[in-house]
Design an enzyme around this catalytic site. Structure first.
Site, PDB file in Angstrom:
ATOM      1  N   GLY A  80       0.771  -1.235   0.000  1.00 47.67           N
ATOM      2  CA  GLY A  80       0.000   0.000   0.000  1.00 47.67           C
ATOM      3  C   GLY A  80       0.804   1.288   0.000  1.00 47.67           C
ATOM      4  O   GLY A  80       0.261   2.336  -0.333  1.00 47.67           O
ATOM      5  N   ASP A  81       2.082   1.230   0.369  1.00 46.54           N
ATOM      6  CA  ASP A  81       2.934   2.422   0.361  1.00 46.54           C
ATOM      7  C   ASP A  81       4.331   1.992  -0.077  1.00 46.54           C
ATOM      8  O   ASP A  81       5.333   2.253   0.578  1.00 46.54           O
ATOM      9  CB  ASP A  81       2.969   3.055   1.754  1.00 46.54           C
ATOM     10  CG  ASP A  81       3.597   4.445   1.750  1.00 46.54           C
ATOM     11  OD1 ASP A  81       3.840   5.001   0.656  1.00 46.54           O
ATOM     12  OD2 ASP A  81       3.855   4.989   2.844  1.00 46.54           O
ATOM     13  N   LEU A  82       4.381   1.325  -1.237  1.00 40.61           N
ATOM     14  CA  LEU A  82       5.582   0.616  -1.646  1.00 40.61           C
ATOM     15  C   LEU A  82       6.539   1.510  -2.428  1.00 40.61           C
ATOM     16  O   LEU A  82       6.866   1.262  -3.592  1.00 40.61           O
ATOM     17  CB  LEU A  82       5.200  -0.613  -2.477  1.00 40.61           C
ATOM     18  CG  LEU A  82       6.282  -1.698  -2.614  1.00 40.61           C
ATOM     19  CD1 LEU A  82       6.657  -2.270  -1.259  1.00 40.61           C
ATOM     20  CD2 LEU A  82       5.813  -2.799  -3.544  1.00 40.61           C
TER      21      LEU A  82
END
Length: 281
Positions: free
Chosen positions: A188-190
């Site tokens: 999700g926040d890669l």
């Protein structure tokens, strides 16, 4: 005189959450590396209001057994205690293993688009921005309503986007294509900073985990770069072939992180977001 309670120190939080004794440790911003009396070194993170969501995300990603994440030793609403990650230089072999592991992580699935991790809150965060995990069966509707438009509205309210720019972004949402992809288990926040390279390969930290479209994680890697990115994507594609037109859809999936950055950091990201919107459809 009103007495004020002394803020809890990282060592105190670690001892309370793990039941273990701290030998020594230092502090650096919100992170503290603490040596425990049993010989382990643990990382303590102070993340008021966000630590529980991060802990739930790490546990959910770990359950897939696909890509390494730090073990969660304890957490509450404000504090997170995890393993320290010893870093090393990324290699081509490690990048290819990460690509295959990321494919397996995504394939572990999620109950729906927008599903939070088990025991994770609906109201979570991506970095310093709020992120709401609301379940939907339709990816285009969910992505528009819960990953793009909330940040468009926030950017307009803060004066970072104009009304006409917001209209252009809203029109792009109407062009999001249907997909045959099942909900994937996303980090999700890669971005590159959340992929650490350890002795045994990639380790993922600081997730904003939820059920989503697998191309969104890959698009964020493209947006902010990664060592050996071409090998990561090639190995991913070999393990779980990407649908035709994947590269043309990258800007669409980048709308989410670009708008989050527009809200957090200002006008410098707005032009990128608008360019990504024009590419849709």
């Amino acid at each position: 005189m009103v007495s004020r309670q002394r803020p809890e120190e990282p060592a105190e939080a670690a001892a309370r959450l793990t039941g273990r004794t701290v030998a020594r440790g230092g502090r650096s911003g919100t992170l503290s590396a603490l040596a425990m009396t049993d010989g382990d070194t643990l990382m303590v993170k102070h993340a008021p209001g966000a630590a529980a969501a991060e802990a739930a995300g790490l546990r959910w990603l770990a359950k897939a057994g696909a890509v390494a994440v730090p073990r969660v030793h304890g957490a509450d609403a404000d504090w997170l205690v995890i393993d320290v990650v010893e870093t090393a230089s990324p290699t081509v072999a490690a990048a290819e293993a990460f690509g295959r592991g990321l494919a397996a992580l995504h394939n572990a699935g999620a109950p729906s688009f927008g599903a939070p991790p088990p025991d994770g809150p609906v109201d979570a965060r991506i970095g310093l921005a709020p992120m709401r995990n609301v379940r939907r069966d339709s990816w285009p509707q969910w992505y528009a309503e819960h990953r793009v438009l909330p940040y468009v509205r926030a950017a307009v309210d803060s004066g970072v986007l104009t009304a006409s720019e917001a209209t252009a972004l809203e029109q792009a949402c109407a062009r999001f294509p249907e997909t045959a992809e099942a909900p994937a288990r996303l980090h999700g926040d890669l971005w590159n900073g959340n992929v650490l390279w350890g002795e045994h390969g990639a380790v993922l930290i600081d997730p904003a985990a939820h059920g989503g479209h697998r191309e969104t994680d890959l698009a964020m890697l493209h947006l902010f770069g990664s060592p050996h990115l071409d090998r990561i994507v090639a190995a991913y594609d070999e393990a779980a072939p990407l649908a035709d037109g994947y590269r043309e859809r990258i800007p669409m999936h980048q709308l989410f992180p670009l708008l989050v950055h527009t809200v957090l950091f200002g006008r410098s990201y707005a032009a990128q977001a608008l360019a990504a919107a024009r590419s849709v459809g």
